[in-house]
Design a protein around this motif. Structure first.
Motif, PDB file in Angstrom:
ATOM      1  N   LYS A 151      -1.296  60.134 -41.627  1.00 20.93           N
ATOM      2  CA  LYS A 151      -2.956  60.237 -41.433  1.00 20.93           C
ATOM      3  C   LYS A 151      -3.509  58.719 -40.118  1.00 20.93           C
ATOM      4  O   LYS A 151      -3.460  58.023 -40.252  1.00 20.93           O
ATOM      5  N   LYS A 152      -3.341  60.033 -39.007  1.00 23.00           N
ATOM      6  CA  LYS A 152      -4.047  59.099 -37.518  1.00 23.00           C
ATOM      7  C   LYS A 152      -5.261  59.630 -37.352  1.00 23.00           C
ATOM      8  O   LYS A 152      -5.331  60.321 -37.234  1.00 23.00           O
ATOM      9  N   GLU A 153      -5.601  58.479 -36.962  1.00 27.47           N
ATOM     10  CA  GLU A 153      -7.258  58.694 -36.433  1.00 27.47           C
ATOM     11  C   GLU A 153      -7.648  59.046 -35.135  1.00 27.47           C
ATOM     12  O   GLU A 153      -7.842  60.063 -35.191  1.00 27.47           O
ATOM     13  N   MET A 154      -7.357  59.237 -33.849  1.00 26.45           N
ATOM     14  CA  MET A 154      -6.468  59.310 -32.967  1.00 26.45           C
ATOM     15  C   MET A 154      -4.916  59.641 -32.401  1.00 26.45           C
ATOM     16  O   MET A 154      -4.167  58.522 -32.942  1.00 26.45           O
ATOM     17  N   ILE A 155      -4.534  60.270 -31.965  1.00 28.36           N
ATOM     18  CA  ILE A 155      -3.203  60.997 -31.019  1.00 28.36           C
ATOM     19  C   ILE A 155      -3.082  60.725 -29.805  1.00 28.36           C
ATOM     20  O   ILE A 155      -4.564  62.015 -29.367  1.00 28.36           O
ATOM     21  N   ALA A 156      -2.510  60.971 -29.000  1.00 29.02           N
ATOM     22  CA  ALA A 156      -2.549  60.733 -27.212  1.00 29.02           C
ATOM     23  C   ALA A 156      -1.158  62.112 -27.504  1.00 29.02           C
ATOM     24  O   ALA A 156      -0.055  61.573 -27.540  1.00 29.02           O
ATOM     25  N   MET A 157      -1.982  63.050 -26.053  1.00 29.91           N
ATOM     26  CA  MET A 157      -0.855  64.104 -26.154  1.00 29.91           C
ATOM     27  C   MET A 157      -0.922  64.116 -24.239  1.00 29.91           C
ATOM     28  O   MET A 157      -1.637  63.814 -23.567  1.00 29.91           O
ATOM     29  N   LEU A 158       0.634  63.477 -24.180  1.00 26.13           N
ATOM     30  CA  LEU A 158       0.626  62.918 -22.415  1.00 26.13           C
ATOM     31  C   LEU A 158       1.707  64.528 -21.202  1.00 26.13           C
ATOM     32  O   LEU A 158       2.478  64.547 -21.987  1.00 26.13           O
ATOM     33  N   LEU A 159       0.349  65.095 -20.497  1.00 25.73           N
ATOM     34  CA  LEU A 159       1.023  65.767 -20.240  1.00 25.73           C
ATOM     35  C   LEU A 159       1.508  65.507 -18.576  1.00 25.73           C
ATOM     36  O   LEU A 159       1.644  64.645 -17.750  1.00 25.73           O
ATOM     37  N   ALA A 160       3.183  65.296 -19.124  1.00 26.76           N
ATOM     38  CA  ALA A 160       4.353  65.136 -17.761  1.00 26.76           C
ATOM     39  C   ALA A 160       5.305  65.734 -17.483  1.00 26.76           C
ATOM     40  O   ALA A 160       6.652  64.940 -17.281  1.00 26.76           O
ATOM     41  N   GLY A 161       4.811  67.001 -17.609  1.00 27.70           N
ATOM     42  CA  GLY A 161       5.800  67.383 -16.840  1.00 27.70           C
ATOM     43  C   GLY A 161       5.975  68.100 -15.719  1.00 27.70           C
ATOM     44  O   GLY A 161       7.093  69.408 -15.046  1.00 27.70           O
ATOM     45  N   GLY A 162       4.569  67.758 -15.213  1.00 26.74           N
ATOM     46  CA  GLY A 162       4.363  68.500 -13.046  1.00 26.74           C
ATOM     47  C   GLY A 162       5.509  67.913 -11.908  1.00 26.74           C
ATOM     48  O   GLY A 162       6.471  66.849 -12.383  1.00 26.74           O
ATOM     49  N   GLN A 163       5.554  68.712 -11.289  1.00 23.17           N
ATOM     50  CA  GLN A 163       6.962  68.851 -10.237  1.00 23.17           C
ATOM     51  C   GLN A 163       6.457  68.376  -9.413  1.00 23.17           C
ATOM     52  O   GLN A 163       6.655  67.786  -8.694  1.00 23.17           O
ATOM     53  N   GLY A 164       4.690  68.152  -9.159  1.00 29.34           N
ATOM     54  CA  GLY A 164       4.179  66.418  -7.977  1.00 29.34           C
ATOM     55  C   GLY A 164       4.628  67.461  -6.614  1.00 29.34           C
ATOM     56  O   GLY A 164       5.290  65.984  -5.908  1.00 29.34           O
ATOM     57  N   SER A 165       4.586  68.661  -6.517  1.00 25.22           N
ATOM     58  CA  SER A 165       5.490  69.551  -5.291  1.00 25.22           C
ATOM     59  C   SER A 165       4.825  68.950  -3.529  1.00 25.22           C
ATOM     60  O   SER A 165       5.514  68.971  -2.609  1.00 25.22           O
ATOM     61  N   ARG A 166       3.794  68.564  -4.040  1.00 22.12           N
ATOM     62  CA  ARG A 166       3.135  67.402  -2.851  1.00 22.12           C
ATOM     63  C   ARG A 166       4.293  66.341  -1.761  1.00 22.12           C
ATOM     64  O   ARG A 166       3.487  66.026  -1.168  1.00 22.12           O
ATOM     65  N   LEU A 167       4.593  65.476  -2.987  1.00 21.62           N
ATOM     66  CA  LEU A 167       5.664  64.431  -2.773  1.00 21.62           C
ATOM     67  C   LEU A 167       6.419  64.340  -2.260  1.00 21.62           C
ATOM     68  O   LEU A 167       7.387  63.609  -1.951  1.00 21.62           O
ATOM     69  N   GLY A 168       6.739  65.688  -1.819  1.00 23.90           N
ATOM     70  CA  GLY A 168       7.921  66.542  -1.310  1.00 23.90           C
ATOM     71  C   GLY A 168       9.016  65.583  -1.231  1.00 23.90           C
ATOM     72  O   GLY A 168       9.070  66.071  -3.076  1.00 23.90           O
ATOM     73  N   VAL A 169      10.664  64.932  -0.924  1.00 25.51           N
ATOM     74  CA  VAL A 169      11.444  64.798  -1.509  1.00 25.51           C
ATOM     75  C   VAL A 169      11.359  64.088  -2.469  1.00 25.51           C
ATOM     76  O   VAL A 169      12.071  63.603  -2.988  1.00 25.51           O
ATOM     77  N   LEU A 170      10.104  63.043  -3.076  1.00 23.62           N
ATOM     78  CA  LEU A 170      10.350  62.215  -3.670  1.00 23.62           C
ATOM     79  C   LEU A 170      10.351  62.822  -5.586  1.00 23.62           C
ATOM     80  O   LEU A 170      10.654  61.897  -6.445  1.00 23.62           O
ATOM     81  N   THR A 171      10.046  63.751  -5.724  1.00 23.69           N
ATOM     82  CA  THR A 171       9.934  64.879  -6.864  1.00 23.69           C
ATOM     83  C   THR A 171      10.995  66.292  -6.907  1.00 23.69           C
ATOM     84  O   THR A 171      10.562  66.794  -7.777  1.00 23.69           O
ATOM     85  N   ALA A 172      11.876  66.083  -5.918  1.00 22.38           N
ATOM     86  CA  ALA A 172      13.212  67.012  -5.848  1.00 22.38           C
ATOM     87  C   ALA A 172      14.020  67.182  -6.520  1.00 22.38           C
ATOM     88  O   ALA A 172      14.517  67.251  -7.204  1.00 22.38           O
ATOM     89  N   LYS A 173      13.993  65.608  -7.772  1.00 21.31           N
ATOM     90  CA  LYS A 173      15.115  65.172  -8.641  1.00 21.31           C
ATOM     91  C   LYS A 173      14.765  64.979  -9.088  1.00 21.31           C
ATOM     92  O   LYS A 173      15.020  64.635 -10.125  1.00 21.31           O
TER      93      LYS A 173
END
Length: 424
Positions: free
Chosen positions: A3-25
């Motif tokens: 039993k946990k009072e609160m758990i966190a779900m962290l969405l970290a699957g984004g491509q971030g296309s507006r960061l250009g080549v920084l997120t190519a890989k």
């Protein structure tokens, strides 16, 4: 049963296309920030500083570096026998199998994970913002208002409000209306994409909306809960918060760290930002080097001149090189006599001797004018720039390039050079 009072779900699957080549890989939350951190370190550190010891990290796009960075969660004290940090990629199921198609769909596909902790509350977070927030204070607010859903909001200038999801609340904090990127906003409270749900409410909404394509919190789940008459409240946050979604905001957020009195303080004793620390030697600054207003990572060697810049761990700035208003990521090498002005140089890149990066007059980028803007020159990871060439502003270079790739020794402002297939 656990039993946990609160758990966190962290969405970290984004491509971030507006960061250009920084997120190519690499996924956007795994992009380097502030010389030694990665963007995801901030929400993870917020969790452990807020007393949340169970975090599901939902990954999808280019997850390798993110997974390696998080590991079993040791830097954040999230290596627990019960709870801790869990990486949650999409997985094959009996029957219908799909990628995560929206923020809420990703959470829906992990109902069994959440169910296993039998939580009272679920905190939904995004993995790509720079801020410090005590989620426990937000939970207290949620409880005090007998809320079903609490949405973290922050005041934004009225003229910028149409860029955000806007929340209209009454004097008690209860939400009476939503506006998604409105032309004529009725309030200046912007949703930060941080939500606390009472678990039964979230579960019912996700199951009901399961067939909704690209199911999203802002577009579907929150309006659904509102229409059903659930109690939705706005939790106002007034601290530093930065969505580093564009190259301009990413560069700006880094540069703000080196202000004399930084608006965002990395050094607060009571609210530390934790990260995975590599075992590397200390920095070395030679006798002839000049360094002014910089953040410099461990293992860095500086023999040249560095001003107003962020230098990542293990980077080398050779003799006679000049680096100004730039972000140099880890293990990048700036060769002798090279000059960089307002450049972002990604990991393991090499700038050739006497080359000039970020030179000349500005011109809009021809390939992606909305991405490669802000007067920046962006060099992708593992890129090699040959000696004695010039690269203009609003440019991007990716891959191992040679002198012949630069007509007359120049890549003019607004041009791109892609030898790695990263810019398409």
């Amino acid at each position: 049963m656990i039993k946990k009072e609160m758990i966190a779900m962290l969405l970290a699957g984004g491509q971030g296309s507006r960061l250009g080549v920084l997120t190519a890989k690499v996924a956007k939350p795994a992009v380097a920030f502030g010389g030694k951190y990665r963007i995801i370190d901030f929400p993870l550190s917020n969790c452990i500083n807020s007393g949340i010891d169970t975090v599901g990290v939902l990954t999808q796009y280019q997850p390798l570096r993110l997974n390696t960075h998080i590991g079993i969660g040791i830097p954040w004290d999230l290596d627990k026998n019960v709870g801790g940090v869990s990486i949650l990629p999409p997985y094959e199921k009996v029957g219908k199998t799909e990628w995560y198609t929206g923020t809420a769909n990703a959470i829906y596909q992990n109902l069994a994970y959440m169910e296993s902790f039998n939580p009272d509350y679920v905190l939904i977070l995004s993995g790509d913002h720079i801020y410090k927030m005590d989620y426990e204070v937000m939970l207290d607010y949620h409880k005090a208002h007998n809320a079903d859903v609490s949405i973290a909001v922050m005041p934004v200038p009225k003229e910028e409000a149409s860029r955000f999801g806007i929340v209209v609340a009454d004097e008690s904090g209860k939400i009476v209306e939503f506006q998604e990127k409105p032309k004529e906003p009725k309030s200046n409270l912007a949703s930060m994409g941080i939500y606390i749900f009472s678990w039964p409410i979230l579960k019912e909404a996700l199951i009901t909306l399961a067939e909704q394509s690209n199911c999203d919190f802002g577009k579907h789940v929150i309006p659904y809960c509102h229409q059903k008459g659930e109690t939705l409240v706005a939790y106002e946050y007034n601290g530093y918060w930065k969505d580093v979604g564009t190259l301009g905001s990413y560069w700006e957020a880094n540069m703000e760290l080196i202000d004399i009195i930084p608006e965002f303080n990395l050094y607060e004793e009571f609210w530390k930002i934790y990260t995975k620390n590599e075992i590397i030697p200390p920095q070395y600054i030679s006798e002839e080097a000049k360094v002014e207003r910089c953040l410099i990572g461990d293992g860095t060697e500086i023999y040249g001149e560095v001003t107003n810049s962020i230098i990542g761990c293990g980077a080398v700035i050779e003799k006679g090189a000049v680096v100004k208003d730039s972000i140099i990521m880890e293990n990048a090498v700036i060769r002798e006599g090279a000059v960089l002005d307002k450049a972002i140089v990604a990991e393991n890149a090499e700038i050739g001797a006497r080359s000039q990066i970020g030179t000349g007059e500005e011109a809009p980028n021809k390939l992606k004018p909305a991405v490669y803007a802000f007067g920046l020159a962006v060099i992708a990871e593992n890129t090699v720039i040959p000696p004695d060439v010039k690269v203009g502003k609003n440019t991007a270079v990716a891959g191992v390039t040679v002198r012949e790739d630069y007509p007359g020794g120049i890549l003019a402002s607004g041009e791109t050079l892609d030898k790695a297939g990263d810019l398409s």
